[in-house]
Scaffold this motif. Structure first.
Motif, short mmCIF file in Angstrom:
data_model
loop_
_atom_site.label_atom_id
_atom_site.label_comp_id
_atom_site.label_asym_id
_atom_site.label_seq_id
_atom_site.Cartn_x
_atom_site.Cartn_y
_atom_site.Cartn_z
N LEU A 27 -9.46 15.91 25.99
CA LEU A 27 -9.65 16.85 27.09
C LEU A 27 -8.41 17.72 27.19
O LEU A 27 -7.29 17.21 27.28
CB LEU A 27 -9.89 16.11 28.40
CG LEU A 27 -9.95 16.99 29.66
CD1 LEU A 27 -11.17 17.90 29.62
CD2 LEU A 27 -9.96 16.13 30.93
N GLU A 32 -5.68 16.54 36.54
CA GLU A 32 -5.84 15.10 36.34
C GLU A 32 -7.19 14.59 36.85
O GLU A 32 -7.79 13.69 36.27
CB GLU A 32 -4.70 14.34 37.05
CG GLU A 32 -3.32 14.55 36.46
CD GLU A 32 -3.20 13.91 35.08
OE1 GLU A 32 -3.97 12.97 34.80
OE2 GLU A 32 -2.33 14.34 34.31
N PHE A 35 -9.85 14.78 34.30
CA PHE A 35 -9.72 13.75 33.28
C PHE A 35 -10.36 12.44 33.77
O PHE A 35 -11.14 11.81 33.05
CB PHE A 35 -8.24 13.51 32.96
CG PHE A 35 -8.00 12.31 32.09
CD1 PHE A 35 -8.32 12.31 30.75
CD2 PHE A 35 -7.46 11.16 32.64
CE1 PHE A 35 -8.10 11.19 29.96
CE2 PHE A 35 -7.23 10.03 31.86
CZ PHE A 35 -7.56 10.06 30.51
N ARG A 39 -13.68 10.75 32.24
CA ARG A 39 -13.51 9.40 31.68
C ARG A 39 -14.45 8.42 32.35
O ARG A 39 -15.05 7.55 31.69
CB ARG A 39 -12.06 8.94 31.87
CG ARG A 39 -11.75 7.62 31.15
CD ARG A 39 -10.35 7.17 31.40
NE ARG A 39 -10.13 6.84 32.81
CZ ARG A 39 -8.99 6.31 33.28
NH1 ARG A 39 -7.97 6.11 32.46
NH2 ARG A 39 -8.85 6.03 34.56
N ASP A 54 -8.41 11.12 25.32
CA ASP A 54 -7.02 11.52 25.48
C ASP A 54 -6.95 12.80 26.29
O ASP A 54 -7.92 13.55 26.37
CB ASP A 54 -6.35 11.71 24.11
CG ASP A 54 -6.23 10.41 23.34
OD1 ASP A 54 -6.29 9.34 23.98
OD2 ASP A 54 -6.09 10.46 22.10
N HIS A 55 -5.76 13.04 26.87
CA HIS A 55 -5.60 14.18 27.76
C HIS A 55 -4.42 15.02 27.32
O HIS A 55 -3.29 14.51 27.24
CB HIS A 55 -5.41 13.71 29.20
CG HIS A 55 -5.47 14.81 30.21
ND1 HIS A 55 -5.11 14.65 31.54
CD2 HIS A 55 -5.85 16.12 30.09
CE1 HIS A 55 -5.27 15.79 32.17
NE2 HIS A 55 -5.72 16.68 31.32
N HIS A 57 -2.28 18.32 28.48
CA HIS A 57 -2.13 19.12 29.69
C HIS A 57 -1.92 20.61 29.39
O HIS A 57 -1.91 21.42 30.33
CB HIS A 57 -0.96 18.61 30.53
CG HIS A 57 -1.18 17.23 31.08
ND1 HIS A 57 -1.04 16.10 30.31
CD2 HIS A 57 -1.57 16.82 32.31
CE1 HIS A 57 -1.31 15.03 31.05
NE2 HIS A 57 -1.64 15.44 32.26
N GLU A 77 -11.05 22.87 29.43
CA GLU A 77 -11.25 23.26 30.83
C GLU A 77 -11.08 24.76 31.01
O GLU A 77 -11.47 25.30 32.01
CB GLU A 77 -10.22 22.56 31.73
CG GLU A 77 -10.47 21.08 31.93
CD GLU A 77 -9.45 20.48 32.89
OE1 GLU A 77 -8.30 20.93 32.86
OE2 GLU A 77 -9.82 19.59 33.65
#
Length: 315
Positions: A27, A32, A35, A39, A54-55, A57, A77
């Motif tokens: 992502l 947050e 996420f 998830r 996984d994220h 930023h 996003e």
């Protein structure tokens, strides 16, 4: 950004890549809560086997993670017109890194999305319908489309390799229809026969007929290939400039989905130089044998003369 008051859409775009199961997702975004939302949806889904989410930023962090780890799917996003997202996707596509993407955006700007996906393959899902079933269905459809495009890409790549192999082959390759009308010749054919692609196509291989071949040979050839079998033989053909040449020919029938013969592929190897060298070698061997025979006869004759001379001296 995703909040409870907005209605972004999911736009999926795919570039052929191998699907890995269980699926690892990335992502990309600085929220947050998004996420944890995604998830949670994935964890509750029983239809998608997920290895992890996984994220990243930022775009820069996503770029580094994509270079270090293999992902089966990337979620963005960013807005469809986000310049950094466009650059990231374009850079990875040009680098040959092909991963299916789902773009989470406020507005489905087709022109902006087109710059990212290039192929124009995309669809939209309202944010209000973004639940476990919808996300799972979107992921499945994205990966299914990705798999089809991967197969198509692999098939096209195989055709490109085959085409390059044929174009660079030292042997002649000729493709004709069922009636023997030439549809394709490779560069080796042009070099060996003297006929260009344009001159040969639309004609039949009779343009190479030398008149030195028995009619029964051609009858046997047609009988063999029309029954769906491979014919192999040596032909005496004539080049455009009138010179004769020898070619070892293999002719294979091509069948359609119903098993009917529609085309023939002829592969030929020029034997002229080899046969010339073999003839020279044979002639040299004959001359060597004659020389040895003559030498043996002379030796025997000398021996006979010696005996005669000796007897004469005795007398």
């Amino acid at each position: 950004m995703v909040t409870g008051y907005e209605t972004p859409k999911l736009i999926t775009f795919v570039k052929a890549a191998p699907e890995t199961l269980p699926l690892r997702l990335l992502l990309v975004g600085n929220q947050e809560e998004d996420f944890y939302l995604i998830r949670d949806i994935l964890q509750r889904s029983r239809e998608i086997d997920v290895a992890g989410l996984d994220h990243a930023h930022s775009i820069e962090e996503a770029e580094a993670m994509l270079r270090q780890k293999s992902y089966g799917l990337v979620l963005f996003e960013h807005d469809a017109g986000d310049a950094q997202a466009v650059r990231l996707v374009s850079d990875f596509m040009r680098a040959g890194v092909s991963v299916p993407f789902i773009l989470l955006t406020e507005d489905a700007d087709e022109s902006s999305v087109a710059r990212m996906i290039e192929s124009g393959t995309w669809n939209c899902v309202p944010r209000s319908q973004l639940d476990a079933a919808t996300l799972s269905r979107t992921i499945r459809s994205t990966l299914s489309l990705h798999s089809l495009q991967q197969e198509q890409y692999a098939a096209e790549e195989s055709l490109r390799k085959l085409s390059r192999a044929v174009e660079h082959s030292a042997d002649t390759v000729v493709i004709t229809d069922r009636n023997g009308v030439i549809e394709y010749v490779n560069p080796a054919f042009e070099t060996i026969t003297g006929y260009s692609h344009g001159e040969a196509c639309g004609k039949t291989p009779r343009i190479l007929k030398s008149g030195e071949q028995a009619a029964e040979t051609y009858q046997e050839m047609w009988k063999t290939i029309l029954t769906g079998n491979v014919y192999r033989g040596i032909f005496v053909n004539r080049r455009k400039n009138g010179e004769s040449y020898y070619v070892e020919q293999s002719i294979c029938p091509v069948r359609d989905g119903d098993g009917q013969v529609t085309h023939f592929i002829a592969n030929g190897r020029d034997l002229t130089e080899r046969l010339r060298l073999e003839a020279q070698l044979l002639q040299a061997q004959k001359m060597d044998a004659i020389g040895r025979l003559a030498g043996g006869v002379a030796h025997d004759f000398n021996n006979l003369l010696t005996i005669i001379t000796t007897i004469r001296n005795w007398l």
